[in-house]
Motif scaffolding. Structure first.
Motif, mmCIF file in Angstrom:
data_model
loop_
_atom_site.group_PDB
_atom_site.id
_atom_site.type_symbol
_atom_site.label_atom_id
_atom_site.label_comp_id
_atom_site.label_asym_id
_atom_site.label_seq_id
_atom_site.Cartn_x
_atom_site.Cartn_y
_atom_site.Cartn_z
ATOM 1 N N ARG A 152 0.679 -1.251 0.102
ATOM 2 C CA ARG A 152 0.396 -0.202 -0.178
ATOM 3 C C ARG A 152 0.939 0.984 0.576
ATOM 4 O O ARG A 152 1.699 1.516 1.155
ATOM 5 N N GLN A 210 -2.212 6.373 -3.124
ATOM 6 C CA GLN A 210 -3.303 5.078 -2.735
ATOM 7 C C GLN A 210 -4.189 4.668 -3.519
ATOM 8 O O GLN A 210 -4.439 4.094 -4.022
ATOM 9 N N MET A 230 -3.641 3.690 -7.076
ATOM 10 C CA MET A 230 -2.977 2.710 -7.861
ATOM 11 C C MET A 230 -4.151 1.247 -6.988
ATOM 12 O O MET A 230 -3.509 0.412 -6.916
ATOM 13 N N TYR A 231 -4.498 1.764 -6.624
ATOM 14 C CA TYR A 231 -6.103 0.495 -6.335
ATOM 15 C C TYR A 231 -6.805 0.155 -7.376
ATOM 16 O O TYR A 231 -7.398 0.671 -8.219
ATOM 17 N N SER A 273 -6.884 -4.905 -4.722
ATOM 18 C CA SER A 273 -5.600 -4.378 -3.960
ATOM 19 C C SER A 273 -4.446 -3.393 -4.486
ATOM 20 O O SER A 273 -5.883 -2.991 -5.822
ATOM 21 N N HIS A 274 -3.790 -3.116 -4.032
ATOM 22 C CA HIS A 274 -3.244 -1.943 -4.696
ATOM 23 C C HIS A 274 -2.272 -2.293 -6.332
ATOM 24 O O HIS A 274 -1.917 -3.659 -5.681
#
Length: 254
Positions: A72, A77, A80-81, A87-88
């Protein structure tokens, strides 16, 4: 710490040497995985696939995207999620040629980036159009239903409106397109660090550079040992020397 003991250098020195070599190989990777490198061979690739029964006579390769799970991130965040995987992630776009070589590699893209946007960001479509114009031949790539269709990029029909004929076409083409998945699997098997979440820390590690280097080294592994697609398509990858001769950085060969 083990490497420091083996080579008799302190950990900071080992880290510095690693980063210097990573930068060096990454500069080669940026030039060694561009579709333009294979321009002269693309017509032969189309013939190779047609000989194997590919339904698209002008197809020269296959495109798909892949993603790697990361820690993470402290910054970014949301971008990237990936909601699908929950999930990242970091994402890459890959073009695989019939000789099982990575012909084009693009990324790193944020986990929320979809395949059509990566296609735009990579400028792959206008680049392939320019190649077709220079060669005076029609050529195309083939991808899954997520990609926008064009004269140089064909896609599988969407499931929602497939006729029986379309479904048969998609099934027949999928057996060729899966070579991209074979490459992704090979990268993960050869270089476990690309799937090691504990190492994937954007902002504090050179995550993108490591992934690029892994893709380049996979190409060299294919040059030396071949791969599944070579027997499947009855093709031969270049030798390591031939591949090295296809590109250079600052006039210096890798």
């Amino acid at each position: 710490m083990e490497l420091a003991q083996i080579f008799g250098r302190p950990p900071p020195a080992m880290s510095e040497m690693y980063n210097v070599m990573l930068d060096h190989v990454y500069e080669h990777a940026r030039r060694a995985m561009r579709l333009e490198m294979w321009e002269a061979q693309l017509p032969q690739f189309a013939d190779d696939l047609a000989r194997c029964g590919c339904l698209e006579a002008h197809c020269v390769g296959f495109i798909d995207g892949t993603m790697f799970t990361i820690c993470r991130p402290v910054v970014g965040q949301d971008s990237m999620y990936n909601g699908w995987k929950r999930s990242h992630k970091v994402k890459y776009q890959c073009v695989v040629l019939p000789n099982f070589m990575i012909g084009d590699w693009f990324g790193l893209s944020a986990g929320r980036t979809n395949d059509p946007q990566m296609l735009v960001d990579s400028e792959l479509v206008p680049r392939l159009r320019a190649i077709c114009e220079r060669l005076g031949q029609r050529m195309c790539l083939y991808g899954d239903a997520a990609y926008p269709s064009s004269e140089v990029l064909l896609r599988a029909p969407k499931r929602s409106n497939r006729t029986p004929a379309m479904a048969e076409y998609a099934t027949a083409m999928s057996q060729y397109r899966e070579c991209v998945e074979w490459v992704f699997g090979k990268i993960g098997n050869l270089w476990p660090f690309v799937t090691d979440v504990t190492r994937k820390m954007t902002g504090s590690r050179a995550t993108s550079k490591e992934d690029w280097v892994a893709a380049l080294l996979t190409n060299f592994h294919t040059c030396r040992y071949g791969g599944v697609a070579n027997s499947y398509f009855n093709t031969t990858p270049p030798t390591m020397q031939e591949y090295r001769n296809m590109y250079s950085v600052g006039g210096v060969q890798l």
